[in-house]
Design a protein around this motif. Structure first.
Motif, PDB file in Angstrom:
ATOM      1  N   ALA A   1       0.816  -1.207   0.000  1.00 35.34           N
ATOM      2  CA  ALA A   1       0.000   0.000   0.000  1.00 35.34           C
ATOM      3  C   ALA A   1       0.852   1.260   0.000  1.00 35.34           C
ATOM      4  O   ALA A   1       0.428   2.307  -0.440  1.00 35.34           O
ATOM      5  N   ALA A   2       2.098   1.143   0.498  1.00 38.34           N
ATOM      6  CA  ALA A   2       2.962   2.310   0.583  1.00 38.34           C
ATOM      7  C   ALA A   2       3.755   2.534  -0.696  1.00 38.34           C
ATOM      8  O   ALA A   2       4.378   3.577  -0.860  1.00 38.34           O
ATOM      9  N   ASP A   3       3.793   1.553  -1.594  1.00 40.35           N
ATOM     10  CA  ASP A   3       4.550   1.704  -2.825  1.00 40.35           C
ATOM     11  C   ASP A   3       3.884   2.754  -3.716  1.00 40.35           C
ATOM     12  O   ASP A   3       2.688   2.662  -3.999  1.00 40.35           O
ATOM     13  N   PRO A   4       4.630   3.750  -4.205  1.00 48.10           N
ATOM     14  CA  PRO A   4       4.017   4.760  -5.073  1.00 48.10           C
ATOM     15  C   PRO A   4       3.705   4.203  -6.454  1.00 48.10           C
ATOM     16  O   PRO A   4       4.400   3.314  -6.960  1.00 48.10           O
ATOM     17  N   LEU A   5       2.656   4.730  -7.062  1.00 52.39           N
ATOM     18  CA  LEU A   5       2.296   4.387  -8.431  1.00 52.39           C
ATOM     19  C   LEU A   5       3.240   5.149  -9.365  1.00 52.39           C
ATOM     20  O   LEU A   5       3.307   6.379  -9.312  1.00 52.39           O
ATOM     21  N   ILE A   6       3.973   4.452 -10.221  1.00 58.26           N
ATOM     22  CA  ILE A   6       4.968   5.105 -11.066  1.00 58.26           C
ATOM     23  C   ILE A   6       4.658   4.987 -12.559  1.00 58.26           C
ATOM     24  O   ILE A   6       5.454   5.424 -13.391  1.00 58.26           O
TER      25      ILE A   6
ATOM     26  N   GLY B   1      10.239   5.821 -17.750  1.00 59.67           N
ATOM     27  CA  GLY B   1      11.055   7.019 -17.881  1.00 59.67           C
ATOM     28  C   GLY B   1      12.442   6.915 -17.294  1.00 59.67           C
ATOM     29  O   GLY B   1      13.319   7.704 -17.625  1.00 59.67           O
ATOM     30  N   ALA B   2      12.676   5.963 -16.415  1.00 54.72           N
ATOM     31  CA  ALA B   2      13.977   5.740 -15.783  1.00 54.72           C
ATOM     32  C   ALA B   2      13.947   4.349 -15.149  1.00 54.72           C
ATOM     33  O   ALA B   2      12.886   3.746 -14.979  1.00 54.72           O
ATOM     34  N   THR B   3      15.118   3.852 -14.808  1.00 56.16           N
ATOM     35  CA  THR B   3      15.189   2.539 -14.152  1.00 56.16           C
ATOM     36  C   THR B   3      14.463   2.583 -12.808  1.00 56.16           C
ATOM     37  O   THR B   3      14.640   3.517 -12.026  1.00 56.16           O
ATOM     38  N   ALA B   4      13.645   1.586 -12.557  1.00 59.45           N
ATOM     39  CA  ALA B   4      12.828   1.555 -11.342  1.00 59.45           C
ATOM     40  C   ALA B   4      12.998   0.221 -10.620  1.00 59.45           C
ATOM     41  O   ALA B   4      13.293  -0.811 -11.240  1.00 59.45           O
ATOM     42  N   ASP B   5      12.806   0.263  -9.308  1.00 60.00           N
ATOM     43  CA  ASP B   5      12.659  -0.950  -8.513  1.00 60.00           C
ATOM     44  C   ASP B   5      11.171  -1.259  -8.474  1.00 60.00           C
ATOM     45  O   ASP B   5      10.383  -0.478  -7.932  1.00 60.00           O
ATOM     46  N   ILE B   6      10.785  -2.384  -9.053  1.00 59.49           N
ATOM     47  CA  ILE B   6       9.369  -2.724  -9.253  1.00 59.49           C
ATOM     48  C   ILE B   6       8.940  -3.723  -8.192  1.00 59.49           C
ATOM     49  O   ILE B   6       9.515  -4.811  -8.089  1.00 59.49           O
ATOM     50  N   THR B   7       7.930  -3.364  -7.406  1.00 58.98           N
ATOM     51  CA  THR B   7       7.488  -4.222  -6.307  1.00 58.98           C
ATOM     52  C   THR B   7       6.081  -4.767  -6.490  1.00 58.98           C
ATOM     53  O   THR B   7       5.702  -5.719  -5.818  1.00 58.98           O
TER      54      THR B   7
ATOM     55  N   ASP C   1      -5.939  -8.914 -11.307  1.00 60.44           N
ATOM     56  CA  ASP C   1      -4.755  -9.669 -10.893  1.00 60.44           C
ATOM     57  C   ASP C   1      -3.789  -8.690 -10.244  1.00 60.44           C
ATOM     58  O   ASP C   1      -3.346  -7.734 -10.887  1.00 60.44           O
ATOM     59  N   ASP C   2      -3.466  -8.929  -8.978  1.00 57.56           N
ATOM     60  CA  ASP C   2      -2.597  -8.027  -8.220  1.00 57.56           C
ATOM     61  C   ASP C   2      -1.333  -8.793  -7.842  1.00 57.56           C
ATOM     62  O   ASP C   2      -1.331  -9.605  -6.919  1.00 57.56           O
ATOM     63  N   TRP C   3      -0.266  -8.536  -8.579  1.00 57.05           N
ATOM     64  CA  TRP C   3       0.999  -9.223  -8.336  1.00 57.05           C
ATOM     65  C   TRP C   3       1.816  -8.403  -7.359  1.00 57.05           C
ATOM     66  O   TRP C   3       2.327  -7.330  -7.691  1.00 57.05           O
ATOM     67  N   THR C   4       1.946  -8.882  -6.148  1.00 57.11           N
ATOM     68  CA  THR C   4       2.659  -8.163  -5.100  1.00 57.11           C
ATOM     69  C   THR C   4       3.937  -8.898  -4.721  1.00 57.11           C
ATOM     70  O   THR C   4       4.173 -10.029  -5.154  1.00 57.11           O
TER      71      THR C   4
ATOM     72  N   TYR D   1      -8.451  -2.509 -18.543  1.00 57.06           N
ATOM     73  CA  TYR D   1      -8.852  -1.192 -18.048  1.00 57.06           C
ATOM     74  C   TYR D   1      -7.658  -0.489 -17.405  1.00 57.06           C
ATOM     75  O   TYR D   1      -7.523   0.730 -17.505  1.00 57.06           O
ATOM     76  N   ASP D   2      -6.796  -1.278 -16.765  1.00 58.65           N
ATOM     77  CA  ASP D   2      -5.732  -0.642 -16.009  1.00 58.65           C
ATOM     78  C   ASP D   2      -4.497  -1.526 -15.919  1.00 58.65           C
ATOM     79  O   ASP D   2      -4.599  -2.735 -15.686  1.00 58.65           O
ATOM     80  N   LEU D   3      -3.346  -0.916 -16.149  1.00 57.83           N
ATOM     81  CA  LEU D   3      -2.031  -1.518 -15.908  1.00 57.83           C
ATOM     82  C   LEU D   3      -1.293  -0.569 -14.969  1.00 57.83           C
ATOM     83  O   LEU D   3      -0.893   0.522 -15.372  1.00 57.83           O
ATOM     84  N   SER D   4      -1.161  -0.971 -13.725  1.00 57.31           N
ATOM     85  CA  SER D   4      -0.540  -0.120 -12.707  1.00 57.31           C
ATOM     86  C   SER D   4       0.752  -0.753 -12.215  1.00 57.31           C
ATOM     87  O   SER D   4       0.756  -1.905 -11.786  1.00 57.31           O
ATOM     88  N   VAL D   5       1.826   0.022 -12.266  1.00 48.94           N
ATOM     89  CA  VAL D   5       3.131  -0.433 -11.794  1.00 48.94           C
ATOM     90  C   VAL D   5       3.508   0.389 -10.566  1.00 48.94           C
ATOM     91  O   VAL D   5       3.417   1.624 -10.582  1.00 48.94           O
ATOM     92  N   TYR D   6       3.929  -0.294  -9.509  1.00 49.06           N
ATOM     93  CA  TYR D   6       4.294   0.355  -8.257  1.00 49.06           C
ATOM     94  C   TYR D   6       5.758   0.068  -7.939  1.00 49.06           C
ATOM     95  O   TYR D   6       6.294  -0.981  -8.289  1.00 49.06           O
ATOM     96  N   GLY D   7       6.383   0.993  -7.247  1.00 48.43           N
ATOM     97  CA  GLY D   7       7.770   0.826  -6.849  1.00 48.43           C
ATOM     98  C   GLY D   7       8.432   2.167  -6.651  1.00 48.43           C
ATOM     99  O   GLY D   7       7.769   3.165  -6.329  1.00 48.43           O
ATOM    100  N   SER D   8       9.732   2.215  -6.851  1.00 50.04           N
ATOM    101  CA  SER D   8      10.475   3.473  -6.714  1.00 50.04           C
ATOM    102  C   SER D   8      11.274   3.703  -7.978  1.00 50.04           C
ATOM    103  O   SER D   8      11.937   2.800  -8.483  1.00 50.04           O
ATOM    104  N   LEU D   9      11.188   4.913  -8.495  1.00 47.05           N
ATOM    105  CA  LEU D   9      11.814   5.277  -9.753  1.00 47.05           C
ATOM    106  C   LEU D   9      13.146   5.941  -9.483  1.00 47.05           C
ATOM    107  O   LEU D   9      13.218   6.940  -8.783  1.00 47.05           O
ATOM    108  N   GLY D  10      14.216   5.368 -10.022  1.00 47.37           N
ATOM    109  CA  GLY D  10      15.537   5.939  -9.823  1.00 47.37           C
ATOM    110  C   GLY D  10      15.962   5.943  -8.375  1.00 47.37           C
ATOM    111  O   GLY D  10      16.741   6.797  -7.944  1.00 47.37           O
ATOM    112  N   GLY D  11      15.404   5.025  -7.579  1.00 47.26           N
ATOM    113  CA  GLY D  11      15.748   4.958  -6.170  1.00 47.26           C
ATOM    114  C   GLY D  11      15.032   5.982  -5.325  1.00 47.26           C
ATOM    115  O   GLY D  11      15.292   6.135  -4.144  1.00 47.26           O
TER     116      GLY D  11
END
Length: 448
Positions: A43-48, A94-100, A139-142, A167-177
């Protein structure tokens, strides 16, 4: 771990006393965290991925394009062509991300089998998750542990007789650290575009580059000259360029090339008549404009030997208040193609270098090439200007002839566009071919 929203809910027990109910809730929450330990952090991972550039293997209609899957709307959707496997949709972060975490919301046309993958360059893919018995819904891949700039859903088996639709493709994680860049926007660019041919000719390339450019759907488009061949007459602009790249003319910021000067009606006559105020917003064939934290300078390299444009450029740079600078014109100072280096641009480079400019886009030679940061004398330096030659918009390709110092990548014989991604503090880009594949990805640069 995949959590499917279509799973049946827990059955509700008979209501106990308040104290017992609270205890039951605590036990239930603890149990859920034991079963799904990654959900508390998810829940804390930002939508990127929201509103990031998206592409797909196909779209059923123009109104069902891939951008609909990343706009965070529950009513818009991407849909592929019907009855064809495999199909894919991908988003450029847009940049390398850590995908969670990756969440998918399927329309009725869902995938029975698919892979979620990440990539650093859009060419080599690493599997993050896989489904072999999908039933649609959400489908929620966590709990993922992936890294990459690009994320795609690669579908191999349909759950219905139709196509695939999200309808939706949402990627969460941190972008560029850290947090995603602010003020982000995308630009599509190319030079040397419209040959005297139409889509009815299978070898005609500019209809294909135009379709690709429109599919990317950037904030705006830039052209680096020689927009129309051979003499850039108004009749030819209307017969060829207007049928393809002209579809998004209102969102285009063009500059002229040498072919625009060959018009028998007068130098730049057809160019000026076709584009009008779009190409002359400040009453001249050169101009500037701002977007986000970027200052864009569109120049006419046919008249670099005239003091009027040079004096205007000095004044424009002195007035600029933006943190990043991009400039573009037709004739490159450095090129490994048939035309080679053109010293006519050197005085302009000196002014831009002195102002801390970041990137220069050119055409003229019909190939793709990127250079390491360098100064006007061609010496590599971290504070130098990055030059990109992007003359692969549709005119016949030129071969690479003499590789210049600081040239990092060269591709000849393929058509495509530059997809440039800007943010408030930097930029990067990729060269996308008309087959939809990324031919080259650049590093992430920070503005001077």
């Amino acid at each position: 771990m995949r959590l499917n929203a279509s799973a049946p809910p827990f059955s509700a027990p008979r209501r106990p006393a308040v104290g017992a109910a609270m205890a039951a809730v605590l036990v239930l929450v603890a149990g859920l965290l034991l079963i799904w330990p990654d959900r508390a952090g998810a829940a804390a991972d930002p939508l990127i991925s929201r509103d990031r550039p998206a592409t797909a293997s196909s779209s059923e209609t123009s109104s069902l394009g891939p951008k609909n899957a990343v706009d965070a709307s529950a009513t818009t959707r991407w849909a592929s062509a019907e009855g064809k496997d495999p199909q894919w949709i991908q988003v450029d972060l847009g940049a390398t991300a850590d995908i969670t975490r990756v969440a998918l919301s399927w329309e009725a046309a869902y995938a029975k089998a698919y892979r979620v993958e990440s990539s650093a360059d859009g060419a080599t893919w690493t599997r993050l998750a896989a489904e072999s018995a999908g039933n649609g819904g959400t489908d929620d891949w966590t709990g993922l542990s992936g890294k990459g700039r690009y994320v795609r859903v690669y579908a191999t088996a349909r759950g219905t007789s139709y196509g695939y639709s999200l309808y939706d493709l949402s990627v969460y994680g941190s972008l560029g650290g850290g947090t995603p860049p602010t003020g982000a926007f995308t630009v599509v660019a190319a030079g040397d575009i419209a040959a005297q041919c139409t889509a009815s000719d299978s070898s005609c390339a500019h209809p294909k580059t135009a379709a690709l450019a429109q599919k990317i759907d950037p904030r705006f488009y830039v052209t680096m000259g020689d927009n129309q061949y051979d003499d850039a007459r108004i009749a030819d602009y209307r017969a060829y360029y207007d049928k393809t790249w002209g579809v998004f003319k209102a969102k285009t910021h063009p500059v002229p090339g040498n072919h625009e000067t060959y018009d028998p009606a007068g130098s730049l006559s057809g160019y000026k008549q076709y584009f009008g105020a779009i190409a002359y917003p400040q009453g001249k064939s050169y101009y500037s404009y701002d977007e986000g934290n970027w200052h864009f300078i569109a120049l006419d390299s046919n008249t670099f030997d005239q003091s009027a444009q040079i004096d205007w450029l000095k004044s424009d740079l002195a007035r600029n208040s933006k943190g990043c600078i991009a400039a573009y014109w037709h004739h490159p100072l450095y090129s490994s193609g048939g035309h080679g280096n053109d010293p006519v641009s050197k005085p302009v480079w000196k002014l831009l270098y002195g102002a801390g400019a970041d990137v220069v886009l050119n055409g003229h030679d019909h190939h793709y090439e990127r250079f390491a940061p360098q100064d006007p004398d061609g010496k590599a330096t971290a504070k130098g200007i990055v030059e990109i030659v992007g003359g692969m918009g549709g005119a016949e390709p030129y071969p690479i002839e003499q590789v210049q110092p600081n040239s990092q990548k060269r591709i000849s014989g393929q058509y495509g566009v530059l997809k440039l991604d800007f943010n408030d503090s930097g930029y990067t880009w990729s060269y996308v071919g008309t087959d939809g594949q990324i031919k080259d990805s650049a590093p992430n640069y920070t503005c001077h």
